[in-house]
Design a protein around this motif. Structure first.
Motif, mmCIF file in Angstrom:
data_model
loop_
_atom_site.group_PDB
_atom_site.id
_atom_site.type_symbol
_atom_site.label_atom_id
_atom_site.label_comp_id
_atom_site.label_asym_id
_atom_site.label_seq_id
_atom_site.Cartn_x
_atom_site.Cartn_y
_atom_site.Cartn_z
ATOM 1 N N SER A 1 0.621 -1.253 -0.208
ATOM 2 C CA SER A 1 -0.095 -0.100 0.102
ATOM 3 C C SER A 1 0.663 1.085 -0.121
ATOM 4 C CB SER A 1 -0.409 -0.121 1.439
ATOM 5 O OG SER A 1 -1.287 -1.036 1.231
ATOM 6 N N THR A 2 0.297 2.553 -0.346
ATOM 7 C CA THR A 2 0.689 3.504 -0.395
ATOM 8 C C THR A 2 1.304 3.935 1.014
ATOM 9 O OG1 THR A 2 -0.424 4.239 -2.229
ATOM 10 C CG2 THR A 2 0.635 6.128 -1.644
ATOM 11 N N VAL A 3 2.777 3.857 1.008
ATOM 12 C CA VAL A 3 3.686 4.977 1.942
ATOM 13 C C VAL A 3 2.712 6.509 2.134
ATOM 14 C CG1 VAL A 3 4.856 6.017 2.951
ATOM 15 C CG2 VAL A 3 4.758 3.292 2.061
ATOM 16 N N VAL A 4 2.577 7.161 2.795
ATOM 17 C CA VAL A 4 2.160 8.635 3.277
ATOM 18 C C VAL A 4 2.203 9.181 4.238
ATOM 19 C CG1 VAL A 4 -0.294 10.421 3.143
ATOM 20 C CG2 VAL A 4 -0.278 8.048 2.185
ATOM 21 N N PRO A 5 3.905 9.775 4.210
ATOM 22 C CA PRO A 5 4.576 10.442 5.415
ATOM 23 C C PRO A 5 3.495 11.217 5.890
ATOM 24 C CG PRO A 5 5.294 10.706 2.578
ATOM 25 C CD PRO A 5 3.769 10.492 2.852
ATOM 26 N N GLY A 6 3.995 11.853 7.425
ATOM 27 C CA GLY A 6 3.260 12.704 8.204
ATOM 28 C C GLY A 6 2.539 11.936 9.821
ATOM 29 N N LYS A 7 1.410 11.963 9.196
ATOM 30 C CA LYS A 7 0.711 11.363 10.459
ATOM 31 C C LYS A 7 -0.662 10.833 10.029
ATOM 32 C CE LYS A 7 -1.564 14.013 13.207
ATOM 33 N NZ LYS A 7 -1.641 14.586 14.213
ATOM 34 N N THR A 8 -1.086 9.361 10.743
ATOM 35 C CA THR A 8 -1.879 8.885 10.024
ATOM 36 C C THR A 8 -2.575 8.015 10.603
ATOM 37 O OG1 THR A 8 -0.533 7.737 7.738
ATOM 38 C CG2 THR A 8 -3.643 7.211 7.989
ATOM 39 N N THR A 9 -3.988 9.016 11.534
ATOM 40 C CA THR A 9 -5.000 8.654 12.678
ATOM 41 C C THR A 9 -5.698 7.413 12.227
ATOM 42 O OG1 THR A 9 -6.516 10.431 11.571
ATOM 43 C CG2 THR A 9 -4.183 10.614 13.419
ATOM 44 N N PHE A 10 -6.383 7.040 13.256
ATOM 45 C CA PHE A 10 -6.531 5.639 13.169
ATOM 46 C C PHE A 10 -8.013 5.418 12.263
ATOM 47 C CE2 PHE A 10 -5.522 2.727 17.044
ATOM 48 C CZ PHE A 10 -3.663 2.734 16.114
ATOM 49 N N ASP A 11 -8.841 6.708 12.245
ATOM 50 C CA ASP A 11 -9.960 7.325 11.600
ATOM 51 C C ASP A 11 -9.132 7.302 9.932
ATOM 52 O OD1 ASP A 11 -8.577 9.164 12.307
ATOM 53 O OD2 ASP A 11 -10.363 11.007 11.023
#
Length: 255
Positions: free
Chosen positions: A56-66
């Motif tokens: 799956s794509t890597v999205v830098p920064g912050k990934t919240t649970f929602d």
């Protein structure tokens, strides 16, 4: 093995088996291959890579649970699955609870393995934030050497598979998930009020989420089933797949 574009990212996933859909949500810092021993159980096993992991794509920064939960809901939409048994391990179990909070009507039952419903503590916020920074700065080698002996019982057959998953986890994706996990809410009341068939599984040698935490969840979720897997640490589905699969199959067959 398939991929699909959802919510602006590419998601890698497996979709195998029969009619009863189970959505398998992996933990950190792993990928969907952690569910390989479960894919042949004969149900419809849907195992995605969370954003930032695996294919799956890597999205830098912050990934919240929602955000993780929204990706999972979009995948179910793509696969024309209205309701599923949600199976989550460690961070995956917490994401399952977030999915329940947002999409309760789409959850048939819960399987929570080696996880906790409690919100993050101030100490946890500090730890996860510092770890995210360190992964980006130094890479994951030191973290893996420290964490691997707690993830699985040293010397078990799954050890090298787990090491490969941890080594292959993109540090930007891992860091984003750690920052999001540091902001997770408390799911204790949600679990107590869910009223869903619930299976709670834990390895008897788990140091991250020990048996006492599983017993706490078992007390919260009325009518739940508790299974303690002997000789396993934090990943009983890989360390003791025969015992884990028998427990899961018995639970699902009764639904």
């Amino acid at each position: 093995m398939s991929t699909v574009t959802l919510n602006g990212i590419t998601v890698g996933y497996d979709d195998t088996g029969g009619d009863m859909p189970l959505l398998l949500v992996h933990g950190h810092p792993f990928d969907r291959t952690m569910w390989r021993p479960q894919l042949a159980l004969g149900y419809r096993m849907i195992a995605p890579d969370l954003r930032g992991y695996g294919e799956s794509t890597v999205v830098p920064g912050k990934t919240t649970f929602d955000v993780f939960a929204a990706d999972l809901a979009a995948l179910l939409d793509h696969l024309d699955v209205e309701r599923a048994v949600l199976v989550g391990l460690s961070m995956g179990g917490q994401i399952v609870l977030e999915f329940l909070r947002l999409h309760a009507d789409r959850v048939q039952a819960l399987v929570l393995a080696d996880t906790s419903p409690r919100g993050e503590t101030p100490e946890g916020v500090e730890y996860r934030t510092e770890l995210a920074d360190r992964l980006l700065r130094e890479g994951s080698a030191d973290y893996i050497e420290h964490a691997l002996p707690k993830m699985v019982v040293p010397g078990c057959a799954a050890e090298e598979h787990v090491r490969r998953m941890m080594t292959g986890a993109p540090v930007e994706g891992s860091a984003a998930a750690l920052r999001g996990r540091a902001e997770r809410p408390d799911y204790v009341d949600l679990l107590a009020q869910a009223g869903l068939p619930t299976l709670i599984v834990v390895g008897d040698r788990d140091e991250y989420t020990p048996v006492a935490e599983a017993q706490f969840m078992h007390g919260l979720a009325k009518g739940s089933r508790l299974a303690v897997i002997a000789g396993a640490a934090h990943l009983p589905n890989l360390e003791r797949p025969t015992e884990f699969n028998a427990t899961l199959q018995s639970f699902v067959d009764e639904l």
